[in-house]
Design a protein around this motif. Sequence first.
Motif, short mmCIF file in Angstrom:
data_model
loop_
_atom_site.label_atom_id
_atom_site.label_comp_id
_atom_site.label_asym_id
_atom_site.label_seq_id
_atom_site.Cartn_x
_atom_site.Cartn_y
_atom_site.Cartn_z
N THR A 196 -33.28 56.52 -6.43
CA THR A 196 -33.99 56.03 -7.61
C THR A 196 -33.75 54.54 -7.87
OG1 THR A 196 -32.13 56.70 -9.01
CG2 THR A 196 -33.92 58.28 -8.73
N ALA A 197 -32.90 53.91 -7.08
CA ALA A 197 -32.52 52.52 -7.36
C ALA A 197 -33.72 51.59 -7.41
CB ALA A 197 -31.52 52.04 -6.30
N TYR A 198 -34.69 51.80 -6.53
CA TYR A 198 -35.82 50.87 -6.42
C TYR A 198 -36.65 50.81 -7.70
CZ TYR A 198 -39.32 54.60 -5.98
OH TYR A 198 -40.16 55.66 -6.22
N VAL A 199 -36.64 51.89 -8.48
CA VAL A 199 -37.51 51.95 -9.65
C VAL A 199 -36.90 51.25 -10.86
CG1 VAL A 199 -36.77 54.07 -10.85
CG2 VAL A 199 -39.22 53.52 -10.67
N ILE A 200 -35.61 50.96 -10.85
CA ILE A 200 -34.96 50.36 -12.01
C ILE A 200 -35.55 48.99 -12.34
CG2 ILE A 200 -32.77 49.49 -12.95
CD1 ILE A 200 -31.35 51.74 -11.45
N PRO A 201 -35.57 48.03 -11.42
CA PRO A 201 -36.16 46.72 -11.77
C PRO A 201 -37.66 46.82 -12.05
CG PRO A 201 -35.64 46.82 -9.43
CD PRO A 201 -35.01 48.02 -10.05
N ILE A 202 -38.34 47.75 -11.41
CA ILE A 202 -39.78 47.93 -11.66
C ILE A 202 -40.02 48.34 -13.11
CG2 ILE A 202 -41.79 49.36 -11.10
CD1 ILE A 202 -40.80 49.45 -8.22
N MET A 203 -39.19 49.27 -13.60
CA MET A 203 -39.37 49.74 -14.97
C MET A 203 -38.87 48.72 -15.99
SD MET A 203 -41.04 52.29 -14.29
CE MET A 203 -41.40 52.57 -16.04
N VAL A 204 -37.90 47.90 -15.62
CA VAL A 204 -37.50 46.81 -16.50
C VAL A 204 -38.67 45.85 -16.70
CG1 VAL A 204 -36.02 44.77 -16.72
CG2 VAL A 204 -35.04 46.95 -15.99
N GLN A 205 -39.38 45.56 -15.61
CA GLN A 205 -40.58 44.72 -15.71
C GLN A 205 -41.64 45.39 -16.58
OE1 GLN A 205 -40.83 44.11 -11.19
NE2 GLN A 205 -41.80 42.27 -12.00
N ALA A 206 -41.77 46.69 -16.44
CA ALA A 206 -42.78 47.41 -17.23
C ALA A 206 -42.46 47.33 -18.72
CB ALA A 206 -42.85 48.87 -16.78
N ILE A 207 -41.19 47.45 -19.07
CA ILE A 207 -40.79 47.34 -20.47
C ILE A 207 -41.06 45.92 -20.98
CG2 ILE A 207 -38.83 47.34 -22.05
CD1 ILE A 207 -39.69 50.12 -21.33
N GLU A 208 -40.73 44.94 -20.17
CA GLU A 208 -40.97 43.55 -20.56
C GLU A 208 -42.45 43.25 -20.71
OE1 GLU A 208 -37.05 41.46 -18.42
OE2 GLU A 208 -39.01 41.47 -17.40
N ALA A 209 -43.31 44.01 -20.00
CA ALA A 209 -44.76 43.79 -20.05
C ALA A 209 -45.39 44.30 -21.33
CB ALA A 209 -45.42 44.47 -18.85
N ILE A 210 -44.64 45.08 -22.13
CA ILE A 210 -45.20 45.63 -23.37
C ILE A 210 -45.60 44.51 -24.32
CG2 ILE A 210 -44.69 46.99 -25.43
CD1 ILE A 210 -42.79 48.69 -23.74
N GLU A 211 -44.74 43.53 -24.47
CA GLU A 211 -44.98 42.46 -25.44
C GLU A 211 -46.26 41.68 -25.14
OE1 GLU A 211 -42.61 38.68 -27.50
OE2 GLU A 211 -41.67 39.87 -25.90
#
Length: 476
Positions: A196-211
């Motif tokens: 699951t390691a690969y998805v961590i930075p991807i989802m951090v980017q997704a959270i940052e994209a909310i704003e």
Amino acid sequence: MPARTDSPPPPRSVMETLAQKYDVTRNGFLPHSAPVKRLSMHYATWELLAQCLPELLKERCLRGVVDGMKVLSVDNLTSEEEWQRAYVILTFLAHGYIWGGEKPSEVCKSLKSDASRVYVNLMQVLPPQIAVPLLQVSEHFDLPPTATYAGLVLWNFQSTSTDFSDPDSLKAITTFTGTEDESWFYMVSVALEAQTAYVIPIMVQAIEAIERRDYETMSVGLEEMINCIKEMDALLTRMYEKCEPATFYHDIRPLLAGSMNMEKAGLPNGVFYDEGDGKGSWRKLMGGSNGQSSTIQFLDIVLGVVHTGGAENATCPVSGVRGYASTTGCPISASKERRVGYHEQVRAYMPQGHRNFLKNLSRMGSLQEFAMSDHPGAEHARLRGLHEEACRTMGDFRKKHIQIVTRYIIIPKTKQPTDKKVRNLATASSESSDTSELKGTGGTSLAKFLAQSRDETYMAGCLTREESRVDPKGKE
């Protein structure tokens, strides 16, 4: 199943921030490379005990050997990797000592109090040979002095490959039983972390994209997350390949137990950590549990899943402050006390960087908040649908986990062995538990807690309770 390589790599700045601030590596919450296998010769005694631990427990002589040891200083640990190895060894030895006899170790000690000398019959004592260095190593990491997911899994593996997502290439460095079953049990978890390691930075980017309302980044992130959880599900199923349920339940699981809620096993006050010279403290601590995985909590936070289960066992302040209460093992806080659920409690059992990451990520909001908000357009409708699918997929993963628990704990509980000979205190405490009140190694009411966690995951995607209803034993 190897880790995914077809996803676009995240920006270097994201990976650098995760590594520098939170100790999140390219392997996720695992170290950047395989842990150290052995300490220096100064700690040869510790290493020899760890190597011989299965035999010492089988012959019930660990306590006698430990009692004859000298207390070793931690001053010769020279790197973080060596400190981690020391934590692994000492927590294994601690649990072996606590649970490896037919009854709690009884000794009369002279204790100093503020007013006078008090003499107390100690029902379960962890001697200075283990307690002193374990408390020091635990303080170094701001972790409880007990077996944790970090010590059992994250810092306790060796690999024949640089890809840690293949359990066939992994092996536990230290175990209680010396069996392939125990090693496989830990290594499936290592593989899940790496997978699951690969998805961590991807989802951090997704959270940052909310704003900035970047629907593409959020949607792609959820699609990757759905695929990731499905891969986790497939990997979890491999537990059956090399870990026998009876071996896990009767030989392995009892030794993972903590000292919290263990009154029936003869630990009404928990365990006394004897620091010598009349000093020491009672501690009630959780045992090692996969519920202490930062990966699972990361996925929950991103999806906006809120868990409340386990609050009935919470008697400690909120987490996030250095130091542990001697009686509960919960973080000490000067803030107003409140009851918290199990998922929040166990963050104190995670490495400091990882729990800081989860804490700060929680402050950034979740995809649920945005997906469920009232925005028009096809992009938003697609995002909402992906969020629902991600919650459903995560709920299905928890269903699979319940099925694993049923096969490895609940069913073996109803099939006690015909041999009534008690091997050790751990086995005795396991066999004396009522099935209806069966506890996890983390101290929660097992079936009820897991079923509630599953339902809360489904509900986060706005499914109705009827749609998410599944029998606690895993039957729809």
